[in-house]
Motif scaffolding. Structure first.
Motif, PDB file in Angstrom:
ATOM      1  N   ARG A  58      37.310  39.031 -20.505  1.00  0.00           N
ATOM      2  CA  ARG A  58      38.458  38.589 -19.842  1.00  0.00           C
ATOM      3  C   ARG A  58      38.809  39.939 -19.154  1.00  0.00           C
ATOM      4  N   SER A  59      38.487  39.843 -17.706  1.00  0.00           N
ATOM      5  CA  SER A  59      38.835  41.045 -16.877  1.00  0.00           C
ATOM      6  C   SER A  59      39.447  40.525 -15.480  1.00  0.00           C
ATOM      7  N   SER A  60      39.995  41.726 -14.820  1.00  0.00           N
ATOM      8  CA  SER A  60      40.479  41.333 -13.621  1.00  0.00           C
ATOM      9  C   SER A  60      39.258  41.258 -12.369  1.00  0.00           C
ATOM     10  N   VAL A  61      39.146  40.275 -11.339  1.00  0.00           N
ATOM     11  CA  VAL A  61      38.647  40.065 -10.327  1.00  0.00           C
ATOM     12  C   VAL A  61      39.055  41.127  -8.976  1.00  0.00           C
ATOM     13  N   ASP A  62      40.235  41.218  -8.836  1.00  0.00           N
ATOM     14  CA  ASP A  62      40.952  41.858  -7.980  1.00  0.00           C
ATOM     15  C   ASP A  62      42.729  42.101  -8.441  1.00  0.00           C
ATOM     16  N   GLU A  63      43.364  42.151  -7.608  1.00  0.00           N
ATOM     17  CA  GLU A  63      44.923  42.702  -7.885  1.00  0.00           C
ATOM     18  C   GLU A  63      45.839  41.283  -8.294  1.00  0.00           C
ATOM     19  N   LEU A  64      44.987  40.162  -7.866  1.00  0.00           N
ATOM     20  CA  LEU A  64      45.595  38.893  -8.254  1.00  0.00           C
ATOM     21  C   LEU A  64      45.204  38.111  -9.061  1.00  0.00           C
ATOM     22  N   VAL A  65      43.969  37.928  -9.276  1.00  0.00           N
ATOM     23  CA  VAL A  65      43.030  37.176 -10.430  1.00  0.00           C
ATOM     24  C   VAL A  65      42.193  37.809 -11.451  1.00  0.00           C
ATOM     25  N   GLY A  66      42.141  37.133 -12.353  1.00  0.00           N
ATOM     26  CA  GLY A  66      41.055  37.741 -13.334  1.00  0.00           C
ATOM     27  C   GLY A  66      40.194  36.577 -13.794  1.00  0.00           C
ATOM     28  N   ILE A  67      39.296  36.629 -14.735  1.00  0.00           N
ATOM     29  CA  ILE A  67      38.347  35.675 -15.044  1.00  0.00           C
ATOM     30  C   ILE A  67      37.949  35.876 -16.513  1.00  0.00           C
ATOM     31  N   ASP A  68      37.781  34.635 -17.156  1.00  0.00           N
ATOM     32  CA  ASP A  68      37.475  34.550 -18.432  1.00  0.00           C
ATOM     33  C   ASP A  68      36.174  34.070 -18.891  1.00  0.00           C
ATOM     34  N   TYR A  69      35.291  35.112 -19.419  1.00  0.00           N
ATOM     35  CA  TYR A  69      33.903  34.656 -19.722  1.00  0.00           C
ATOM     36  C   TYR A  69      33.979  34.654 -21.369  1.00  0.00           C
ATOM     37  N   SER A  70      34.898  34.175 -22.034  1.00  0.00           N
ATOM     38  CA  SER A  70      34.648  34.044 -23.530  1.00  0.00           C
ATOM     39  C   SER A  70      33.649  32.869 -23.868  1.00  0.00           C
ATOM     40  N   LEU A  71      32.931  33.341 -24.897  1.00  0.00           N
ATOM     41  CA  LEU A  71      32.016  32.428 -25.283  1.00  0.00           C
ATOM     42  C   LEU A  71      32.840  31.289 -26.036  1.00  0.00           C
ATOM     43  N   LEU A  72      32.329  29.836 -25.888  1.00  0.00           N
ATOM     44  CA  LEU A  72      32.940  28.694 -26.665  1.00  0.00           C
ATOM     45  C   LEU A  72      32.626  28.498 -28.189  1.00  0.00           C
ATOM     46  N   LYS A  73      31.100  28.975 -28.253  1.00  0.00           N
ATOM     47  CA  LYS A  73      30.418  28.855 -29.566  1.00  0.00           C
ATOM     48  C   LYS A  73      29.457  29.962 -29.735  1.00  0.00           C
ATOM     49  N   ASP A  74      28.891  29.939 -30.682  1.00  0.00           N
ATOM     50  CA  ASP A  74      27.887  30.915 -31.046  1.00  0.00           C
ATOM     51  C   ASP A  74      26.732  30.593 -30.103  1.00  0.00           C
ATOM     52  N   PRO A  75      25.935  31.486 -29.841  1.00  0.00           N
ATOM     53  CA  PRO A  75      24.710  31.268 -28.919  1.00  0.00           C
ATOM     54  C   PRO A  75      23.710  30.290 -29.784  1.00  0.00           C
ATOM     55  N   VAL A  76      23.135  29.553 -28.905  1.00  0.00           N
ATOM     56  CA  VAL A  76      22.089  28.251 -29.751  1.00  0.00           C
ATOM     57  C   VAL A  76      20.749  29.061 -29.344  1.00  0.00           C
ATOM     58  N   VAL A  77      20.078  29.100 -30.298  1.00  0.00           N
ATOM     59  CA  VAL A  77      18.580  29.538 -30.340  1.00  0.00           C
ATOM     60  C   VAL A  77      17.630  28.581 -30.584  1.00  0.00           C
ATOM     61  N   SER A  78      16.517  28.386 -29.703  1.00  0.00           N
ATOM     62  CA  SER A  78      15.286  27.428 -29.823  1.00  0.00           C
ATOM     63  C   SER A  78      14.062  28.327 -29.723  1.00  0.00           C
ATOM     64  N   THR A  79      13.003  27.967 -29.784  1.00  0.00           N
ATOM     65  CA  THR A  79      11.696  28.770 -29.904  1.00  0.00           C
ATOM     66  C   THR A  79      11.554  29.205 -28.854  1.00  0.00           C
ATOM     67  N   SER A  80      12.102  28.782 -27.575  1.00  0.00           N
ATOM     68  CA  SER A  80      11.604  29.113 -26.116  1.00  0.00           C
ATOM     69  C   SER A  80      12.612  29.847 -25.317  1.00  0.00           C
ATOM     70  N   ASN A  81      14.217  29.661 -25.743  1.00  0.00           N
ATOM     71  CA  ASN A  81      15.235  30.198 -25.127  1.00  0.00           C
ATOM     72  C   ASN A  81      16.519  30.418 -26.014  1.00  0.00           C
ATOM     73  N   LEU A  82      17.300  31.150 -25.183  1.00  0.00           N
ATOM     74  CA  LEU A  82      18.476  31.598 -25.808  1.00  0.00           C
ATOM     75  C   LEU A  82      19.606  30.889 -24.959  1.00  0.00           C
ATOM     76  N   ASP A  83      20.595  29.895 -25.603  1.00  0.00           N
ATOM     77  CA  ASP A  83      21.466  29.487 -24.522  1.00  0.00           C
ATOM     78  C   ASP A  83      23.100  30.081 -24.871  1.00  0.00           C
ATOM     79  N   MET A  84      23.774  30.367 -23.782  1.00  0.00           N
ATOM     80  CA  MET A  84      25.175  30.514 -24.102  1.00  0.00           C
ATOM     81  C   MET A  84      26.292  29.890 -23.266  1.00  0.00           C
ATOM     82  N   GLU A  85      27.040  29.596 -23.861  1.00  0.00           N
ATOM     83  CA  GLU A  85      28.156  28.639 -23.238  1.00  0.00           C
ATOM     84  C   GLU A  85      29.433  29.528 -22.992  1.00  0.00           C
ATOM     85  N   PHE A  86      29.925  29.675 -21.636  1.00  0.00           N
ATOM     86  CA  PHE A  86      31.199  30.513 -21.601  1.00  0.00           C
ATOM     87  C   PHE A  86      32.202  29.824 -20.910  1.00  0.00           C
TER      88      PHE A  86
END
Length: 515
Positions: A206-234
């Motif tokens: 959760r950080s600022s983009v500029d002097e007016l606006v910020g952005i929230d990249y919080s994970l919505l759940k734990d990363p999901v792992v399969s045998t071929s990839n790692l998926d993350m939802e923000f």
């Protein structure tokens, strides 16, 4: 009845589940690059192993092995792969560790000392990193599993007491192998729980983009792992800094990731861009006011000619006043993503007025402007950038159709003003970009952008602009410099020959100091 209640609660929880505005997939194609950088880091960490001194007695011989240091790590076979429920698994087999230590031997009144180079061979390390989200929505290494073993030690003795050392080598190597087994896993635990987490702390949440606006990249759940990839939802949502608790409801299409040909894929839904534009709208940034010399000369003359009838009816003190042109978004712009491209639509009010000095401004006209922009997304380093091109432009009166007809001559000059005077300012802001949630020192290269219905995806490869050691040393906690000082679970070393305590002859005893 209880079953129906449980079903209702499950449906309610599903209905309330927040949709991600941004998704990231790390594929198995990235693991070879990550492994190469990780092994360099691991080699440096294993060189920090400190083995306690070995002191013992056999008959009239007293020996002391001290200053044991790991000098190098040689890897014969290693593999890094995804493993469901373990997240990331690193397996090293048949490796060897170079060692150097000081020897001291006392037999009656005879003393011998010096340094010996040795090697620990048949080193096997199996370690797993479990990834999860913490309370702030940041991805963390939540657990480190480890099994390590050294199958044999090899050392060459020389000097006066060479035969004696060879006799004692069984006790010395057995004790050193036992202690080495006990040191590997705590070092790896510290590397994962402390050092790698300090690297993950560099990912913006959760950080600022500029002097007016910020952005929230919080994970919505734990990363999901399969045998071929790692998926993350923000969450992938912008917010005005003045309203830190404000959030926009995500009603967009959920982005989907299906491809696995590149190292990394990032997906953004329409909500990601809509939340940005709504945040800037709420922050009051989507307006532009041009007064006097700021209005292009040709446009100033055209506007005065268009409203000549209204101007001549004013008092002489007002006729020559500076002209003011004001544009203000009436509602937050909206983003539409289709396979054919991305467009942004905006409706704004356009006000034309005279601004006499020290007097209230005199409004000449008020109209509505509809504009549509083509938006081209690119990824440079870790920044998502946008370039806008004006596609459609229309002005009309909200008063009458007759007035709208009178505005037709202004269409072309106002459109030219947007393209020449306004678009460069917009693109200067959007070209700064917004950071993608990647750790410091890692960038995207060779990106490819694809549009879908309601979302877009960017496939790219990874590039280490900085080494893991450089970034970790810069960001590691001040109290985490000593790997032995960090709390670690009991070592899980597995060695059929050295899993128990070392022989009593190698137990640490108070040997008399060498003469």
């Amino acid at each position: 009845m209880a079953l129906l209640g449980a079903l209702f609660l499950a449906l309610l929880a599903g209905a309330r589940a927040e949709l991600p505005g941004c998704k990231i997939r790390v594929t198995s194609k990235a693991l070879e690059l990550v492994k190469q950088e990780g092994l360099r880091f691991l080699e440096q960490e294993l060189e920090t192993i400190t083995i306690p001194d070995l002191r013992g007695q056999e008959g009239h011989f007293y020996y002391n092995i001290s200053e044991v240091r790991v000098t190098e790590l040689q890897l014969t076979s290693s593999e890094l792969h995804f493993q469901p429920e373990q997240e990331l698994m690193l397996q090293i087999t048949n490796a060897s560790l170079g060692l150097r230590f000081r020897r001291q031997l006392l037999y009656w009144f005879f003393y011998d000392g010096g340094y010996i180079n040795a090697s620990a061979e048949g080193v096997s390390i199996h370690t797993g990193l479990q990834l999860s989200q913490d309370s702030s929505g940041r991805m963390k290494v939540s657990n480190v599993s480890c099994q390590a073993s050294v199958s044999r030690m090899h050392m060459v003795f020389s000097g006066t007491f060479k035969k004696v050392y060879e006799f004692l080598s069984t006790f010395i190597t057995s004790g050193m192998r036992f202690l080495l087994n006990q040191q590997i896993c705590p070092v790896l635990y510290h590397a994962g729980m402390v050092l790698l987490n300090s690297l993950l702390d560099t990912v913006p949440v959760r950080s600022s983009v500029d002097e007016l606006v910020g952005i929230d990249y919080s994970l919505l759940k734990d990363p999901v792992v399969s045998t071929s990839n790692l998926d993350m939802e923000f969450r992938g949502a912008f917010f005005p800094l003045a309203e830190g608790n404000w959030s926009l409801l995500n009603q967009a299409v959920e982005p989907q990731l299906q491809e696995e040909e590149r190292m990394v894929y990032v997906a953004f839904s329409e909500f990601f861009f809509d939340s940005a534009m709504e945040s800037y709208f709420r922050a009051g940034a989507l307006q532009l006011s041009l007064v006097g010399d700021k209005v292009p000369h040709d446009l100033d003359m055209l506007l005065r000619a268009t409203y000549f009838g209204s101007i001549v009816l004013l008092s002489p003190a007002v006729i020559d006043s500076p002209l003011k042109l004001e544009l203000q978004a009436m509602a937050p712009p909206r983003c539409t993503i289709k396979p054919s491209g991305t467009t942004i639509s905006v409706t704004a009010s356009v006000t034309i007025a005279l601004v006499p000095p020290n007097q209230p401004e005199v409004q000449l006209s008020s109209m509505i402007m509809d504009a549509r922009f083509n938006a081209k997304m690119t990824l440079r380093g870790k920044a998502l950038r946008t370039h806008l091109d004006l596609r459609k432009f229309r002005i009309y009166s909200n008063q009458s159709a007759l007035e709208s007809l009178a505005l037709i001559p202004l269409q072309t000059p106002l459109k030219a003003m947007l393209q020449v005077g306004v678009m460069p300012m917009l693109n200067q802001r959007t070209w700064r970009g917004v950071q993608i949630p990647l750790p410091e020192g890692i960038n995207f290269v060779r990106e490819v952008v694809k549009n879908h219905a309601g979302f877009l995806t960017i496939g790219a490869d990874l590039h280490f602009a900085k080494g893991l050691r450089e970034v970790i040393n810069k960001n590691r906690p001040a109290n985490a410099r000593d790997p032995q000082a960090s709390s670690a679970p009991p070592s899980k070393a597995r060695d059929p020959q050295a899993s128990s305590a070392p022989p009593s002859s190698t137990a640490a005893v108070a040997a008399p100091p060498p003469p």
